[in-house]
Scaffold this motif. Structure first.
Motif, PDB file in Angstrom:
ATOM      1  N   MET A   1       0.819  -1.211   0.000  1.00  0.00           N
ATOM      2  CA  MET A   1       0.000   0.000   0.000  1.00  0.00           C
ATOM      3  C   MET A   1       0.860   1.271   0.000  1.00  0.00           C
ATOM      4  N   SER A   2       2.072   1.200   0.607  1.00  0.00           N
ATOM      5  CA  SER A   2       2.887   2.413   0.657  1.00  0.00           C
ATOM      6  C   SER A   2       3.864   2.449  -0.512  1.00  0.00           C
ATOM      7  N   GLY A   3       3.385   2.887  -1.682  1.00  0.00           N
ATOM      8  CA  GLY A   3       4.224   2.990  -2.866  1.00  0.00           C
ATOM      9  C   GLY A   3       4.942   4.320  -2.904  1.00  0.00           C
ATOM     10  N   GLN A   4       5.262   4.745  -4.121  1.00  0.00           N
ATOM     11  CA  GLN A   4       5.949   6.027  -4.314  1.00  0.00           C
ATOM     12  C   GLN A   4       4.994   7.181  -3.972  1.00  0.00           C
ATOM     13  N   PRO A   5       5.551   8.306  -3.501  1.00  0.00           N
ATOM     14  CA  PRO A   5       4.670   9.470  -3.254  1.00  0.00           C
ATOM     15  C   PRO A   5       4.035   9.949  -4.568  1.00  0.00           C
ATOM     16  N   VAL A   6       2.740  10.158  -4.545  1.00  0.00           N
ATOM     17  CA  VAL A   6       2.030  10.675  -5.726  1.00  0.00           C
ATOM     18  C   VAL A   6       1.776  12.177  -5.561  1.00  0.00           C
ATOM     19  N   VAL A   7       1.415  12.562  -4.340  1.00  0.00           N
ATOM     20  CA  VAL A   7       1.191  13.985  -4.054  1.00  0.00           C
ATOM     21  C   VAL A   7       1.937  14.354  -2.775  1.00  0.00           C
ATOM     22  N   GLU A   8       2.666  15.454  -2.835  1.00  0.00           N
ATOM     23  CA  GLU A   8       3.344  15.959  -1.625  1.00  0.00           C
ATOM     24  C   GLU A   8       3.030  17.437  -1.451  1.00  0.00           C
ATOM     25  N   PHE A   9       2.433  17.765  -0.337  1.00  0.00           N
ATOM     26  CA  PHE A   9       2.248  19.168   0.043  1.00  0.00           C
ATOM     27  C   PHE A   9       3.412  19.553   0.942  1.00  0.00           C
ATOM     28  N   LYS A  10       4.161  20.593   0.555  1.00  0.00           N
ATOM     29  CA  LYS A  10       5.290  21.018   1.382  1.00  0.00           C
ATOM     30  C   LYS A  10       5.094  22.461   1.828  1.00  0.00           C
ATOM     31  N   GLN A  11       4.728  22.633   3.078  1.00  0.00           N
ATOM     32  CA  GLN A  11       4.602  23.976   3.682  1.00  0.00           C
ATOM     33  C   GLN A  11       3.718  24.890   2.830  1.00  0.00           C
ATOM     34  N   VAL A  12       2.568  24.378   2.381  1.00  0.00           N
ATOM     35  CA  VAL A  12       1.705  25.132   1.467  1.00  0.00           C
ATOM     36  C   VAL A  12       0.822  26.114   2.247  1.00  0.00           C
ATOM     37  N   SER A  13       0.856  27.351   1.792  1.00  0.00           N
ATOM     38  CA  SER A  13      -0.045  28.379   2.356  1.00  0.00           C
ATOM     39  C   SER A  13      -0.847  29.007   1.235  1.00  0.00           C
ATOM     40  N   LYS A  14      -2.087  29.337   1.556  1.00  0.00           N
ATOM     41  CA  LYS A  14      -2.940  29.979   0.551  1.00  0.00           C
ATOM     42  C   LYS A  14      -3.927  30.908   1.249  1.00  0.00           C
ATOM     43  N   SER A  15      -4.000  32.136   0.765  1.00  0.00           N
ATOM     44  CA  SER A  15      -4.948  33.103   1.331  1.00  0.00           C
ATOM     45  C   SER A  15      -5.829  33.657   0.231  1.00  0.00           C
ATOM     46  N   PHE A  16      -7.039  34.050   0.616  1.00  0.00           N
ATOM     47  CA  PHE A  16      -7.908  34.812  -0.275  1.00  0.00           C
ATOM     48  C   PHE A  16      -8.162  36.140   0.418  1.00  0.00           C
ATOM     49  N   GLY A  17      -7.541  37.191  -0.079  1.00  0.00           N
ATOM     50  CA  GLY A  17      -7.620  38.488   0.597  1.00  0.00           C
ATOM     51  C   GLY A  17      -6.962  38.371   1.959  1.00  0.00           C
ATOM     52  N   GLN A  18      -7.680  38.780   2.985  1.00  0.00           N
ATOM     53  CA  GLN A  18      -7.135  38.728   4.355  1.00  0.00           C
ATOM     54  C   GLN A  18      -7.290  37.344   4.991  1.00  0.00           C
ATOM     55  N   ARG A  19      -8.086  36.491   4.326  1.00  0.00           N
ATOM     56  CA  ARG A  19      -8.448  35.213   4.941  1.00  0.00           C
ATOM     57  C   ARG A  19      -7.447  34.128   4.573  1.00  0.00           C
ATOM     58  N   LYS A  20      -6.775  33.590   5.588  1.00  0.00           N
ATOM     59  CA  LYS A  20      -5.790  32.528   5.350  1.00  0.00           C
ATOM     60  C   LYS A  20      -6.532  31.190   5.346  1.00  0.00           C
ATOM     61  N   VAL A  21      -6.494  30.507   4.210  1.00  0.00           N
ATOM     62  CA  VAL A  21      -7.236  29.250   4.088  1.00  0.00           C
ATOM     63  C   VAL A  21      -6.341  28.052   4.417  1.00  0.00           C
ATOM     64  N   LEU A  22      -5.096  28.107   4.003  1.00  0.00           N
ATOM     65  CA  LEU A  22      -4.133  27.055   4.357  1.00  0.00           C
ATOM     66  C   LEU A  22      -2.879  27.718   4.916  1.00  0.00           C
ATOM     67  N   ASP A  23      -2.368  27.154   6.030  1.00  0.00           N
ATOM     68  CA  ASP A  23      -1.228  27.780   6.699  1.00  0.00           C
ATOM     69  C   ASP A  23      -0.111  26.741   6.908  1.00  0.00           C
ATOM     70  N   HIS A  24       0.858  26.764   5.995  1.00  0.00           N
ATOM     71  CA  HIS A  24       2.011  25.858   6.082  1.00  0.00           C
ATOM     72  C   HIS A  24       1.586  24.390   6.270  1.00  0.00           C
ATOM     73  N   VAL A  25       0.770  23.924   5.347  1.00  0.00           N
ATOM     74  CA  VAL A  25       0.269  22.545   5.406  1.00  0.00           C
ATOM     75  C   VAL A  25       1.215  21.612   4.659  1.00  0.00           C
ATOM     76  N   SER A  26       1.570  20.506   5.302  1.00  0.00           N
ATOM     77  CA  SER A  26       2.442  19.505   4.669  1.00  0.00           C
ATOM     78  C   SER A  26       1.870  18.112   4.893  1.00  0.00           C
ATOM     79  N   PHE A  27       1.821  17.318   3.831  1.00  0.00           N
ATOM     80  CA  PHE A  27       1.474  15.899   3.954  1.00  0.00           C
ATOM     81  C   PHE A  27       1.839  15.192   2.652  1.00  0.00           C
ATOM     82  N   THR A  28       1.854  13.877   2.705  1.00  0.00           N
ATOM     83  CA  THR A  28       2.210  13.080   1.518  1.00  0.00           C
ATOM     84  C   THR A  28       1.159  11.992   1.304  1.00  0.00           C
ATOM     85  N   VAL A  29       0.810  11.774   0.042  1.00  0.00           N
ATOM     86  CA  VAL A  29      -0.088  10.668  -0.300  1.00  0.00           C
ATOM     87  C   VAL A  29       0.669   9.737  -1.239  1.00  0.00           C
ATOM     88  N   ASN A  30       0.708   8.446  -0.872  1.00  0.00           N
ATOM     89  CA  ASN A  30       1.467   7.485  -1.673  1.00  0.00           C
ATOM     90  C   ASN A  30       0.591   6.780  -2.699  1.00  0.00           C
TER      91      ASN A  30
END
Lengths: 249, 256
Positions: A1-30
């Motif tokens: 089940m634990s194959g190669q990483p397919v998606v990796e989020f590395k310290q991802v941040s995203k805001s819309f205007g003043q609103r921070k929707v994602l704040d330094h999010v990191s995870f991996t999906v294999n």
């Protein structure tokens, strides 16, 4: 089940205007894994999916799909990555003016027109519709379909190119429990048969507990829980335990 | 002042959006099938509206002018007045305003709905160029359809004018046609008819701009439809002033 990483989020941040929707999010999906993303409304779950397919760009951090940072890609490079990603939108997002068959044929024509005859394309479309139980509805318009049928048609369109990664936004929203369960069964079937990696945003804890190899819990832009269902059941974070609790179903 | 600067800024953005669509139209792959479908939707489906309006306006204009011309003993000029006024100005302008209402609102609402229901995102997610598929085809459809629809408007207004004239003065078809076209040169016909390509560009660009860029759910659909009609109508009338001056400059001796 634990194959190669397919998606990796590395310290991802995203805001819309003043609103921070994602704040330094990191995870991996294999490879081959099913990740369900849970969280209250407006915590950036759908944004996370849109970042993975390059519909949105992060303010900072990187989103690796395979080995490529999708946020840095444009044009042919982005198209090449998207060729291997299917996306089932919350509303299915079928094109109103196209029949179900034409909806499925569009991505096939776009990517494989030079290599496939119209007959081959039609066969592939019909075969895919058969797998989701819509073989008799190939000539229907989306307006003639029920909510569950739309979801199945959207799923068929997302899978018609046999993608390595499937992104699913709220597969059970607006559906009764039985129909939602049928969609879950289809997702499980494709994960098992094709080893498709799946990332599913959902509020349906029952479905998530059934489908997920791992669960991510987002709250106010932060990843507050990540692990298997059993691990999250034992989480120190009360919100995580509450969100993953079966009584939520 | 801020309203004027906002209007100018929006007009600049829409012009840039429209010019981007024109540039994209010449870059393969070409969306032939979708463009033809749009031409049918914008052009063929507007024919009944344009012909009915042209016919009625032709009758009304003749009724109004006939009584006045009798006072000056110039009733024989009625067909000339009809032809000159419709072919050089009324036909192109009225057609453009009708199409801005029928097609502009439709494009604005349709694209805003596609945006709200994530269909544009779905197209992009498949790496299909949504701008080309949805915007370019509509802008091109409007540019091609407008002169053709104007021809329908010109023709049916003259038919309406003739019928009205026939009932009031028993004028023959031959005499009516001769009188109508005696003072018209090709430049009087071609330049005003072709200027409607600019009107088509305005309708296609403005309505696509609002529809494609507004992402505010069902409220956005209403906003896009309303803004499309209001702003395209205003820009059509303003650009007409400029275009008439340009036509005068190049064809100073025309029937204009």
């Amino acid at each position: 089940m634990s194959g190669q990483p397919v998606v990796e989020f590395k310290q991802v941040s995203k805001s819309f205007g003043q609103r921070k929707v994602l704040d330094h999010v990191s995870f991996t999906v294999n490879e081959g894994e099913v990740l369900c993303i849970l969280g209250r409304s407006g915590t950036g779950k759908s944004v996370t999916l849109k970042l993975m397919i390059g519909l949105l760009k992060p303010d900072s951090g990187s989103v690796l799909v395979g080995s490529e940072d999708i946020s840095q890609l444009e044009g042919d490079g982005l198209a090449k990555i998207r060729r291997d990603i299917g996306f089932l939108f919350q509303s299915a997002a079928l094109f109103d003016s196209f029949t179900v068959g034409d909806n499925l044929a569009l991505p096939v024509k776009h990517f494989d027109k030079k290599h496939k005859s119209p007959k081959q394309i039609q066969t592939e479309v019909e075969d895919m519709l058969r797998q989701v139980g819509l073989e008799k509805d190939v000539n229907k318009l989306p307006s003639e379909l029920s909510g569950g049928m739309k979801k199945r048609a959207g799923l068929a369109r997302a899978l018609v190119l046999n993608p390595k990664l499937l992104l699913v936004d709220e597969p059970s929203s607006g559906l009764d429990r039985i129909t939602a369960s049928e969609i879950d069964e289809l997702l499980m079937k494709f994960n098992t048969e094709r080893n498709t990696t799946m990332i599913i945003v959902t509020h349906d804890v029952r479905g998530a507990r059934k489908l997920a190899d791992k669960v991510a819990v987002l709250d106010e832009g932060n990843l507050v829980g990540f692990g298997t269902v059993e691990e999250l059941d034992r989480s120190d974070n009360g919100l995580v335990r509450e969100l993953i609790s079966e009584s939520q179903s | 002042m801020s309203k004027i600067s906002r209007f100018l800024s929006a007009t600049g953005e829409m012009s840039s959006f429209g010019l981007r669509a024109i540039a994209a139209a010449f870059v393969p792959p070409y969306e032939w099938a979708a463009s033809l479908q749009q031409l049918e939707e914008i052009g063929a489906h507007s024919v009944p509206l344009v012909t009915a309006a042209g016919f009625a306006l032709g009758i009304v204009l003749t009724l109004h002018t006939h009584a006045t011309l009798i006072k000056f003993g110039a009733v024989a000029l009625s067909p000339t007045l009809q032809a000159v006024s419709f072919i050089t100005e009324l036909g192109p302008l009225v057609t453009a305003l009708l199409i801005a209402g029928r097609v502009g609102s439709g494009i604005g609402a349709e694209l805003a709905n596609l945006r709200a229901s994530e269909q544009i995102d779905a197209i992009d997610a498949m790496s299909v160029d949504s701008f080309k598929m949805l915007v370019v085809t509509r802008v091109v459809g409007c540019i091609i359809a407008m002169p053709l629809l104007t021809l329908f408007m010109d023709f049916t207004s003259l038919v309406g004018g003739f019928i009205s004239e026939r009932f009031s003065s028993h004028m023959s078809v031959t005499l009516y046609v001769h009188a109508a076209f005696a003072n018209l040169a090709w430049s009087d016909f071609l330049a005003p008819t072709l200027k409607t390509c600019v009107f088509g560009f305005i309708i296609g660009s403005v309505s696509s701009f609002f529809g494609y860029t507004i992402n505010e759910g069902s409220a956005g659909v209403r906003k896009a439809a309303t803004n499309s009609v209001v702003l395209s109508s205003l820009l059509i009338i303003l650009s007409d002033v400029l275009l008439v001056k340009i036509i005068y400059f190049f064809f100073p001796g025309g029937a204009l």
